[in-house]
Design an enzyme around this catalytic site. Structure first.
Site, mmCIF file in Angstrom:
data_model
loop_
_atom_site.group_PDB
_atom_site.id
_atom_site.type_symbol
_atom_site.label_atom_id
_atom_site.label_comp_id
_atom_site.label_asym_id
_atom_site.label_seq_id
_atom_site.Cartn_x
_atom_site.Cartn_y
_atom_site.Cartn_z
ATOM 1 N N GLU A 269 3.476 0.569 -11.079
ATOM 2 C CA GLU A 269 4.927 0.413 -10.902
ATOM 3 C C GLU A 269 5.683 1.516 -11.628
ATOM 4 O O GLU A 269 6.787 1.299 -12.113
ATOM 5 C CB GLU A 269 5.399 -0.942 -11.415
ATOM 6 C CG GLU A 269 4.921 -2.121 -10.609
ATOM 7 C CD GLU A 269 5.599 -2.174 -9.263
ATOM 8 O OE1 GLU A 269 4.871 -1.941 -8.286
ATOM 9 O OE2 GLU A 269 6.791 -2.432 -9.168
ATOM 10 N N SER B 249 2.462 9.094 -8.248
ATOM 11 C CA SER B 249 3.842 8.839 -8.655
ATOM 12 C C SER B 249 4.853 9.450 -7.679
ATOM 13 O O SER B 249 5.955 8.937 -7.521
ATOM 14 C CB SER B 249 4.078 9.428 -10.039
ATOM 15 O OG SER B 249 3.272 8.766 -10.982
ATOM 16 N N GLU C 2 -1.916 7.052 -2.374
ATOM 17 C CA GLU C 2 -2.978 7.685 -1.586
ATOM 18 C C GLU C 2 -3.791 8.575 -2.513
ATOM 19 O O GLU C 2 -3.337 8.904 -3.612
ATOM 20 C CB GLU C 2 -2.349 8.522 -0.463
ATOM 21 C CG GLU C 2 -1.539 7.679 0.500
ATOM 22 C CD GLU C 2 -0.828 8.521 1.556
ATOM 23 O OE1 GLU C 2 -0.973 9.766 1.527
ATOM 24 O OE2 GLU C 2 -0.143 7.923 2.397
ATOM 25 N N GLY D 152 -11.313 -6.156 -36.211
ATOM 26 C CA GLY D 152 -12.656 -5.620 -36.442
ATOM 27 C C GLY D 152 -13.651 -6.008 -35.362
ATOM 28 O O GLY D 152 -13.329 -6.019 -34.176
ATOM 29 N N ALA E 215 0.840 -1.196 0.000
ATOM 30 C CA ALA E 215 0.000 0.000 0.000
ATOM 31 C C ALA E 215 0.872 1.242 0.000
ATOM 32 O O ALA E 215 1.470 1.591 1.019
ATOM 33 C CB ALA E 215 -0.918 -0.008 1.223
#
Lengths: 370, 408
Positions: free
Chosen positions: B385, B144, B139, B361, B136
């Protein structure tokens, strides 16, 4: 086959040493003359004689023919072209034109032909030689030459036109690829001064010092022994084409690296709005992309060369490497000019020359066999 | 000696993982794309984690790999190595050829596990080794720019007290523990950011929601709320000291985890886009249309030339991934090369899958085929990442020798 070798990007000791030597040569004998050679449309006086001293022509030629008799290494040859092209792509392709001829003779020539043709390349001085594959006009297909070779009682008669032949005007000896009547593609040894053979200068967007020439063959009569591999021998045109694609693609790596190094220096020094333009993402990211695509190109060319060296099929890899190097190489070329802005368009800087040379990567065929 | 073919062991492994992907992942690929958030029961057979309270068994299959990955290649080993980084990339490519979302749902293969094996002490490894650990970092107001995170950790006696909101936590719903990034002191910047292992069920930690996504729907993406969440003092990974002097050192170490995981995510893009390209080639082959490498590019149909160009781009990206992994295996710093691989593979993977949908298509756009799904899945691989732009930033700074203050 036993255990496959490990994935490895390390050069052999010999390759690393050669690399050092060639890079120095590229800096001192090539880059500094690149601009003047382009303007003059020919190599600097004595350049090819000096390039011969690097010794790469000698490597694959058998000892009893005066060579070193070492294993022919497509990887080493590819690296040499990459490093020479860092100096100048035209001079690089000129310097390996004879090697390309030698490699084709080793690949496809009979023992007698090797004995007859190769020792001359081990003597002092530069012996210009070339492979004439390309033909003028649209839709040229290197595997389907239109130059024709008719079989006659005592040999062959060649008719056709070749284009973009490196050193075409000065080559002492050439391999001319033609469609042999009823047999498909074959290569023929044609010597300078041959009756019916005419070489004329051509002018292209770039590669001007390479003296690319048009060859007109009208009723060129050759003895039976001129056919590479002998009258009954087989000739693998695809191999020649694929090995040359690796060589030309390798040249794009050197040019691409030259562009990357140049724009890094230039943009780091160029100040606009109070700071170097490299501090802006739009500029910095273009440079990052040049570096990324160049490394991808490089790994693809290395892979194709390594497969060729290991005797694995490398047709797909050579094809993909050529496509990638033509596409991304040209993008690098055009971005190189763009990054210098108006200055990039001025012949005072090298980037416009690299731009012009890079365009040839997706076009040239047959002249840089590794 | 220059050789860019996979070694025999890697080829064998590739073939084996290809089989696993084809037999276990592909058949349930569409099912879990449609049943978002459902736990893929079929994957439990792949769970190789030691049972809780059980001592981790000695090196065996998946575990053996983890074992090797734990040893940081500090000094250059004798001779060339094709080790755990390469084998991980090969495995991940094949599994993602099967299904990216399901690969991310493999129990025990969380990003948190990578962090634990990279940084944890032997004692911590013994305690956390059997966890399926998520990571984790992100936020709501910090993406980044991981140095800007606002979740906090403060020491009270023998416990850390964590507070904050974490989003985009892959496997956050179904994991056993979450490795949470939090700051000890926001005014001290990067140096104060530490990571903490928070087991599920800890009071004060709550999975607030699971996101509904464009792709990789088989993988759950959670929001996790931490409200005065208390964990033991020794659940911090690495040193808890805030180093004042060299700001970069500590944070840099945390970020180094990404040098090893970026080629892995790049390998995911390679696998996903190969699936799309292969299927497109297969569909057209059935119509009698096939690339013939004997033809010059301009003698090919537009479709054939397009396939060739995609394959060339794909191959370039694949080799960048292998190079980055090879460098890691051989103890060479590969931060820039890892970013190069991630940048090219991310964008090429996305471009290829999208192009394949178009080239096929209505069939490509339709859900009877998986191509449209791969085109949805591939987008995230150019984002998580480290986005495309972050990778370019890393490469550019390295190429131009610029600091993060100079090139922002």
């Amino acid at each position: 086959m036993s255990e496959l070798p490990l994935f490895d990007l390390t050069l052999t000791e010999e390759q690393a040493l050669m690399r050092d030597t060639v890079r120095k040569f590229a800096a001192t004998e090539m880059r500094v003359h690149s601009r003047s050679a382009d303007e003059a449309g020919r190599a600097p006086e004595g350049f090819y004689e000096k390039s011969v001293e690097l010794g790469f022509n000698m490597v694959p030629i058998a000892e009893d023919q005066g060579g070193l008799g070492a294993e022919r290494s497509p990887v080493s040859n590819m690296l040499i072209i990459e490093d020479l092209a860092y100096g100048d792509m035209s001079l690089a392709l000129g310097a390996v034109s004879s090697l390309s001829f030698i490699n084709a003779v080793i690949d496809h020539g009979s023992d007698a032909q090797q004995q007859a043709l190769l020792p001359a390349f081990t003597e002092d001085g530069f012996r210009p030689a070339s492979v004439a594959l390309m033909e003028p006009g649209l839709r040229f297909d290197p595997l389907k030459p239109k130059t024709r070779a008719r079989k006659v009682a005592d040999g062959y008669v060649l008719d056709g036109v070749k284009t973009m032949v490196p050193l075409g005007g000065s080559a002492e000896v050439m391999l001319v690829v033609a469609d042999e009547q009823d047999r498909g593609p074959a290569a023929f040894v044609v010597e300078r001064g041959q009756a019916g053979l005419e070489a004329s200068d051509e002018r292209f967007m770039g590669l001007r010092p390479l003296q690319l020439s048009k060859l007109t063959l009208s009723d060129v009569k050759l003895p039976a022994s001129a056919r590479l591999g002998g009258p009954e021998g087989s000739f693998d045109l695809r191999r020649l084409v694929d090995l040359s694609r690796i060589g030309v693609a390798a040249a794009s790596l050197g040019v691409g690296q030259a562009i990357l190094d140049y724009v890094k220096d230039y943009c780091s020094e160029r100040v606009a709005f109070g700071e170097p333009i490299t501090h802006r993402q739009s500029v910095a990211f273009m440079i990052a992309d040049i570096a990324i695509e160049l490394d991808a190109m490089r790994l693809m060319v290395y892979r194709a060369a390594a497969r060729a060296e290991q005797g694995l099929d490398f047709r797909r890899e050579a094809y993909l490497a050529r496509v990638q190097c033509a596409d991304k190489g040209m993008k690098i070329g055009t971005d190189g000019v763009q990054l210098l802005g108006g200055h990039g368009f001025i012949r005072e800087h090298m980037v416009e020359l690299w731009y012009r040379n890079m365009r040839a990567v997706g076009i040239l065929e047959g002249c840089a066999s590794v | 000696m220059i050789n860019l073919e996979l070694s025999k062991p890697l080829q064998d492994q590739k073939a084996m993982m290809q089989g696993v992907a084809a037999q276990l992942l592909r058949p349930i690929s569409r099912k879990y794309d449609q049943q978002e958030h459902a736990v893929p029961e079929e994957l439990k057979v792949l769970d190789r984690r030691p049972r809780p309270s059980q001592k981790p068994p000695a090196a065996k299959d998946g575990e053996a790999k983890k074992e090797r990955a734990e040893k940081p290649p500090k000094k250059k080993p004798e001779g060339v190595v094709n080790g755990s980084n390469m084998s991980t990339c090969v495995t991940v490519e094949e599994m993602c050829w099967g299904d990216v979302g399901l690969m991310l749902s493999l129990p025990g293969a969380g990003l948190g596990n990578a962090a634990i094996s990279a940084v944890a002490t032997p004692e911590q490894k013994a305690r956390f080794g059997s966890y399926y650990a998520a990571m984790a970092i992100t936020e709501p107001a910090s993406g980044s720019d991981s140095a800007s995170i606002g979740a906090t950790a403060r020491l009270e006696g023998d416990e850390w007290v964590l507070n904050g909101e974490k989003i985009f936590v892959t496997a956050g719903g179904r994991c056993d523990a979450v490795v949470v990034w939090a700051t000890l002191d926001k005014s001290k910047g990067k140096a104060a950011i530490k990571s903490f292992v928070v087991p599920k069920g800890t009071p004060g930690m709550e999975v607030a929601k699971l996101e509904h996504k464009l792709g990789i729907r088989a993988s759950d993406t959670a929001t996790i709320m931490l409200t005065d969440c208390r964990i033991p003092k020794d659940n911090v990974l690495g040193s808890a000291e805030v180093q004042e002097g060299d700001k970069r050192a500590a944070f840099g170490k945390v970020m180094q985890t990404f040098d090893n995981t970026r080629p892995t995510v790049a390998a995911m893009a390679i696998g996903c886009s190969r699936a799309a390209l292969e299927r497109t080639i297969e569909l057209y082959k059935a119509e009698g249309i096939e690339v013939d490498f004997d033809k010059p590019l301009w003698e090919m149909s537009a479709l054939e030339a397009e396939l060739v160009r995609m394959e060339a781009d794909w191959e370039g990206a694949r080799l960048l991934v292998l190079r980055a992994a090879w460098m890691a295996d051989n103890g060479e710093p590969n931060s820039m090369e890892a970013s190069m691989a991630k940048a090219k593979a991310g964008r090429v993977g996305n471009a290829i899958t999208l192009r394949c949908v178009e080239l096929c298509g209505a069939l490509g756009y339709g859900q009877d085929e998986l191509i449209e799904k791969w085109a949805r899945d591939s987008k995230i691989l150019d984002i998580f990442e480290g986005t495309q732009q972050i990778q370019q930033l890393i490469v550019a700074r390295r190429q131009l020798n610029l600091s993060s203050d100079q090139l922002k």
